[in-house]
Design a protein around this motif. Structure first.
Motif, PDB file in Angstrom:
ATOM      1  N   ILE A   1       0.696  -1.205  -0.215  1.00 23.92           N
ATOM      2  CA  ILE A   1      -0.304  -0.095   0.225  1.00 23.92           C
ATOM      3  C   ILE A   1       0.343   1.171  -0.218  1.00 23.92           C
ATOM      4  CG2 ILE A   1      -1.948   1.361   0.939  1.00 23.92           C
ATOM      5  CD1 ILE A   1      -2.985  -1.177   2.671  1.00 23.92           C
ATOM      6  N   VAL A   2       2.082   1.343   1.024  1.00 23.82           N
ATOM      7  CA  VAL A   2       3.164   2.546   0.489  1.00 23.82           C
ATOM      8  C   VAL A   2       3.649   2.346  -0.891  1.00 23.82           C
ATOM      9  CG1 VAL A   2       5.056   3.011   1.494  1.00 23.82           C
ATOM     10  CG2 VAL A   2       3.140   2.219   3.085  1.00 23.82           C
ATOM     11  N   GLU A   3       4.246   1.541  -0.851  1.00 24.99           N
ATOM     12  CA  GLU A   3       4.344   1.400  -2.852  1.00 24.99           C
ATOM     13  C   GLU A   3       3.694   1.887  -3.868  1.00 24.99           C
ATOM     14  OE1 GLU A   3       6.853  -1.873  -2.622  1.00 24.99           O
ATOM     15  OE2 GLU A   3       8.395  -1.294  -0.842  1.00 24.99           O
ATOM     16  N   GLY A   4       2.251   2.097  -3.572  1.00 23.68           N
ATOM     17  CA  GLY A   4       1.710   2.190  -4.594  1.00 23.68           C
ATOM     18  C   GLY A   4       0.577   0.929  -5.169  1.00 23.68           C
ATOM     19  N   ARG A   5       1.565   0.207  -4.971  1.00 26.79           N
ATOM     20  CA  ARG A   5       0.734  -1.332  -5.930  1.00 26.79           C
ATOM     21  C   ARG A   5      -0.706  -1.860  -5.516  1.00 26.79           C
ATOM     22  NH1 ARG A   5       3.913  -5.318  -3.916  1.00 26.79           N
ATOM     23  NH2 ARG A   5       5.048  -4.542  -2.426  1.00 26.79           N
ATOM     24  N   ALA A   6      -1.260  -1.769  -4.195  1.00 26.29           N
ATOM     25  CA  ALA A   6      -2.603  -1.738  -3.878  1.00 26.29           C
ATOM     26  C   ALA A   6      -2.845  -1.026  -2.738  1.00 26.29           C
ATOM     27  CB  ALA A   6      -2.270  -3.283  -3.046  1.00 26.29           C
ATOM     28  N   ASP A   7      -4.028  -1.079  -2.305  1.00 19.17           N
ATOM     29  CA  ASP A   7      -4.854  -0.054  -2.307  1.00 19.17           C
ATOM     30  C   ASP A   7      -6.171  -1.218  -0.679  1.00 19.17           C
ATOM     31  OD1 ASP A   7      -6.095   2.139  -4.095  1.00 19.17           O
ATOM     32  OD2 ASP A   7      -6.413  -0.274  -5.286  1.00 19.17           O
ATOM     33  N   TYR A   8      -6.083  -2.393  -0.936  1.00 17.28           N
ATOM     34  CA  TYR A   8      -5.790  -3.090   0.053  1.00 17.28           C
ATOM     35  C   TYR A   8      -5.516  -4.989   0.255  1.00 17.28           C
ATOM     36  CZ  TYR A   8      -9.488  -5.958   2.758  1.00 17.28           C
ATOM     37  OH  TYR A   8     -10.440  -7.046   3.905  1.00 17.28           O
ATOM     38  N   THR A   9      -4.075  -5.112   1.827  1.00 21.41           N
ATOM     39  CA  THR A   9      -3.989  -6.367   1.439  1.00 21.41           C
ATOM     40  C   THR A   9      -4.805  -7.139   2.351  1.00 21.41           C
ATOM     41  OG1 THR A   9      -2.445  -5.162   2.601  1.00 21.41           O
ATOM     42  CG2 THR A   9      -1.720  -5.469   0.853  1.00 21.41           C
ATOM     43  N   LYS A  10      -4.364  -9.078   1.808  1.00 21.12           N
ATOM     44  CA  LYS A  10      -5.098  -9.231   3.519  1.00 21.12           C
ATOM     45  C   LYS A  10      -4.088 -10.417   3.029  1.00 21.12           C
ATOM     46  CE  LYS A  10      -8.038 -12.328   1.491  1.00 21.12           C
ATOM     47  NZ  LYS A  10      -7.278 -13.189   1.066  1.00 21.12           N
ATOM     48  N   GLY A  11      -4.569 -11.837   4.454  1.00 21.81           N
ATOM     49  CA  GLY A  11      -3.417 -12.492   4.422  1.00 21.81           C
ATOM     50  C   GLY A  11      -4.046 -14.350   3.683  1.00 21.81           C
ATOM     51  N   ASN A  12      -3.120 -14.182   3.196  1.00 28.70           N
ATOM     52  CA  ASN A  12      -3.179 -15.789   2.246  1.00 28.70           C
ATOM     53  C   ASN A  12      -2.348 -17.226   3.338  1.00 28.70           C
ATOM     54  OD1 ASN A  12      -4.358 -17.766   0.741  1.00 28.70           O
ATOM     55  ND2 ASN A  12      -3.912 -16.804  -0.986  1.00 28.70           N
ATOM     56  N   ARG A  13      -3.055 -17.950   3.803  1.00 31.14           N
ATOM     57  CA  ARG A  13      -2.601 -19.334   4.322  1.00 31.14           C
ATOM     58  C   ARG A  13      -2.854 -20.603   4.004  1.00 31.14           C
ATOM     59  NH1 ARG A  13      -7.375 -18.992   9.297  1.00 31.14           N
ATOM     60  NH2 ARG A  13      -8.812 -17.784   7.126  1.00 31.14           N
ATOM     61  N   LEU A  14      -3.607 -20.717   2.412  1.00 33.17           N
ATOM     62  CA  LEU A  14      -3.027 -21.248   1.049  1.00 33.17           C
ATOM     63  C   LEU A  14      -2.599 -21.869   0.666  1.00 33.17           C
ATOM     64  CD1 LEU A  14      -7.546 -20.952   1.218  1.00 33.17           C
ATOM     65  CD2 LEU A  14      -6.191 -22.384   2.871  1.00 33.17           C
ATOM     66  N   LEU A  15      -1.533 -21.049   0.254  1.00 33.63           N
ATOM     67  CA  LEU A  15      -0.317 -21.344  -0.734  1.00 33.63           C
ATOM     68  C   LEU A  15       0.365 -21.953  -0.535  1.00 33.63           C
ATOM     69  CD1 LEU A  15       1.044 -17.227  -0.647  1.00 33.63           C
ATOM     70  CD2 LEU A  15      -0.400 -18.431  -2.504  1.00 33.63           C
ATOM     71  N   GLY A  16       0.284 -23.168   0.250  1.00 33.13           N
ATOM     72  CA  GLY A  16       0.786 -24.787   0.372  1.00 33.13           C
ATOM     73  C   GLY A  16       0.936 -25.001   1.421  1.00 33.13           C
ATOM     74  N   PRO A  17       1.337 -26.644   1.421  1.00 34.83           N
ATOM     75  CA  PRO A  17       0.967 -27.269   2.840  1.00 34.83           C
ATOM     76  C   PRO A  17       2.399 -26.889   3.823  1.00 34.83           C
ATOM     77  CG  PRO A  17       3.226 -28.481   0.978  1.00 34.83           C
ATOM     78  CD  PRO A  17       2.184 -27.278   0.237  1.00 34.83           C
TER      79      PRO A  17
ATOM     80  N   THR B   1      -5.953  -8.286   8.008  1.00 32.12           N
ATOM     81  CA  THR B   1      -6.040  -7.435   6.120  1.00 32.12           C
ATOM     82  C   THR B   1      -5.097  -6.089   6.626  1.00 32.12           C
ATOM     83  OG1 THR B   1      -8.286  -6.337   6.942  1.00 32.12           O
ATOM     84  CG2 THR B   1      -8.013  -8.227   5.579  1.00 32.12           C
ATOM     85  N   ALA B   2      -5.017  -5.361   6.068  1.00 33.04           N
ATOM     86  CA  ALA B   2      -4.280  -3.477   5.632  1.00 33.04           C
ATOM     87  C   ALA B   2      -5.544  -2.937   4.547  1.00 33.04           C
ATOM     88  CB  ALA B   2      -2.731  -3.269   5.110  1.00 33.04           C
ATOM     89  N   ILE B   3      -5.844  -1.410   4.435  1.00 33.94           N
ATOM     90  CA  ILE B   3      -6.584  -0.760   3.698  1.00 33.94           C
ATOM     91  C   ILE B   3      -5.757   0.426   4.164  1.00 33.94           C
ATOM     92  CG2 ILE B   3      -7.981   0.020   5.087  1.00 33.94           C
ATOM     93  CD1 ILE B   3     -10.501  -0.645   3.002  1.00 33.94           C
ATOM     94  N   SER B   4      -5.995   1.244   2.039  1.00 37.25           N
ATOM     95  CA  SER B   4      -5.637   2.197   2.695  1.00 37.25           C
ATOM     96  C   SER B   4      -6.923   3.048   3.224  1.00 37.25           C
ATOM     97  CB  SER B   4      -4.901   2.773   0.949  1.00 37.25           C
ATOM     98  OG  SER B   4      -6.389   3.081   0.280  1.00 37.25           O
ATOM     99  N   LYS B   5      -6.179   4.746   3.200  1.00 36.03           N
ATOM    100  CA  LYS B   5      -7.252   5.877   3.443  1.00 36.03           C
ATOM    101  C   LYS B   5      -8.112   5.990   2.025  1.00 36.03           C
ATOM    102  CE  LYS B   5      -7.489  10.639   5.206  1.00 36.03           C
ATOM    103  NZ  LYS B   5      -6.309  11.760   5.265  1.00 36.03           N
TER     104      LYS B   5
END
Length: 334
Positions: free
Chosen positions: A126-142, A180-184
């Motif tokens: 978000i700081v770098e302008g690549r996203a407006d909302y970020t969220k965790g993902n626990r499902l990327l692998g075993p 999660t994190a979200i922009s203003k």
């Protein structure tokens, strides 16, 4: 080291904020007397405000938070007289953060389930302008899901697929993840008072973020389960959220592809669903006639039903393909 690095950088620059951004953290808490202390103790120093929302707790949660307030001036306690839902707690925390001028607002549950070491991973895009909302993902692998109970994992996968269709964010996984994190800017744009107030709030929020054109990014974060006990009844939860997602799906089609900007994929979706329902009904009726009433079934009737079902499936898949392409184009424009 992961937590200390952003703080060391900000101190070296003579600032108290995270990469020139004011960071707020919302902590929804309902009967969390056993873990709320550990949660608050672990929040990094570079966080400017901590909004603890006591959602009508019956235990000592507010008293414990009050004790922490005396030692940590960043903590703001928001009390709900009665339990109003985790979504409502987060919304009220968001509103308080907006009033205080926070640039990015993260969510960390009061059960100490969200590792603060990964907070920079949510903030940086978000700081770098690549996203407006970020969220965790626990499902990327075993390695990420080994600590997740199997029933919770299966339910999560079901809701992940349904949320992809409802929200239009085809690249996201683990939509139930509340870290999660979200922009203003996103908080100021989406109608916070219309976000679902119970456990389906992250799914509903994703739908609204998509309609308003915000970028969502998954961040790999391992599952962390310890002493906390889930308050969710998963069978009821999955059914309730599935119904919510169905309504959200049609709302997104109306808002995004009819009112805001016309796209023919809406008709592929609608007619695809209708053909699927008619075809399925025809096949079931044919089986009922054959195996329950023991009547002869006309071959062309069953064949026609299967054909209608196949046409509906093809139209629905084409609609999904157009939807994915539209999302890709929107990301490229940014």
């Amino acid at each position: 080291m992961r937590v200390l690095l952003p703080l060391l950088i900000s101190q070296a620059q003579g600032m108290e904020m995270y990469r020139e951004h004011r960071i707020g953290v919302v902590v929804p808490a309902y009967n969390e007397e056993a873990l709320i202390g550990d949660t608050l103790s672990g929040i990094p120093d570079y966080v400017d405000r901590i909004y603890v929302v006591n959602d009508g707790s019956k235990d000592r949660t507010p008293q414990i938070v009050g004790e922490f307030q005396k030692k940590d001036g960043r903590i703001v306690l928001i009390n709900h007289e009665k339990n109003m839902g985790v979504g409502k707690s987060i919304i009220d925390g968001y509103k308080a953060a907006l009033k205080d001028g926070m640039d990015i607002v993260a969510v960390m549950a009061g059960d100490n389930q969200m590792d603060p070491a990964y907070l920079p991973d949510l903030l940086d895009p978000i700081v770098e302008g690549r996203a407006d909302y970020t969220k965790g993902n626990r499902l990327l692998g075993p390695d990420y899901v080994r600590n997740m109970p199997k029933f919770r994992y299966i339910g999560n996968m079901i809701l992940t697929f349904l949320t992809k269709i409802a929200s239009g964010y085809w690249h996201i996984m683990d939509p139930q993840n509340g870290y999660t994190a979200i922009s203003k800017k996103a908080l100021e744009t989406i109608p916070l008072d219309k976000v679902y107030t119970w456990y389906g709030y992250p799914n509903d929020l994703l739908v609204k973020l998509n309609v308003y054109g915000f970028r969502v990014l998954d961040v790999p974060i391992p599952a962390k389960y310890g002493r906390e006990k889930s308050k969710i009844k998963y069978t009821k939860y999955i059914l309730k959220v599935s119904w919510l997602l169905l309504r959200d799906f049609f709302w997104r089609l109306k808002e995004k592809y009819l009112l805001y900007n016309f796209h023919p994929l809406v008709f592929f979706y609608i007619f695809g669903i209708l053909f699927l329902l008619v075809g399925t009904g025809g096949v079931l009726f044919a089986f009922y006639q054959k195996f329950v009433l023991h009547r002869a079934v006309l071959f062309y009737y069953l064949t026609l039903s299967l054909l209608v079902f196949a046409i509906g499936l093809i139209m629905f898949l084409f609609a999904m393909l157009f939807d994915m392409e539209e999302e890709r184009r929107n990301y490229q424009k940014r």
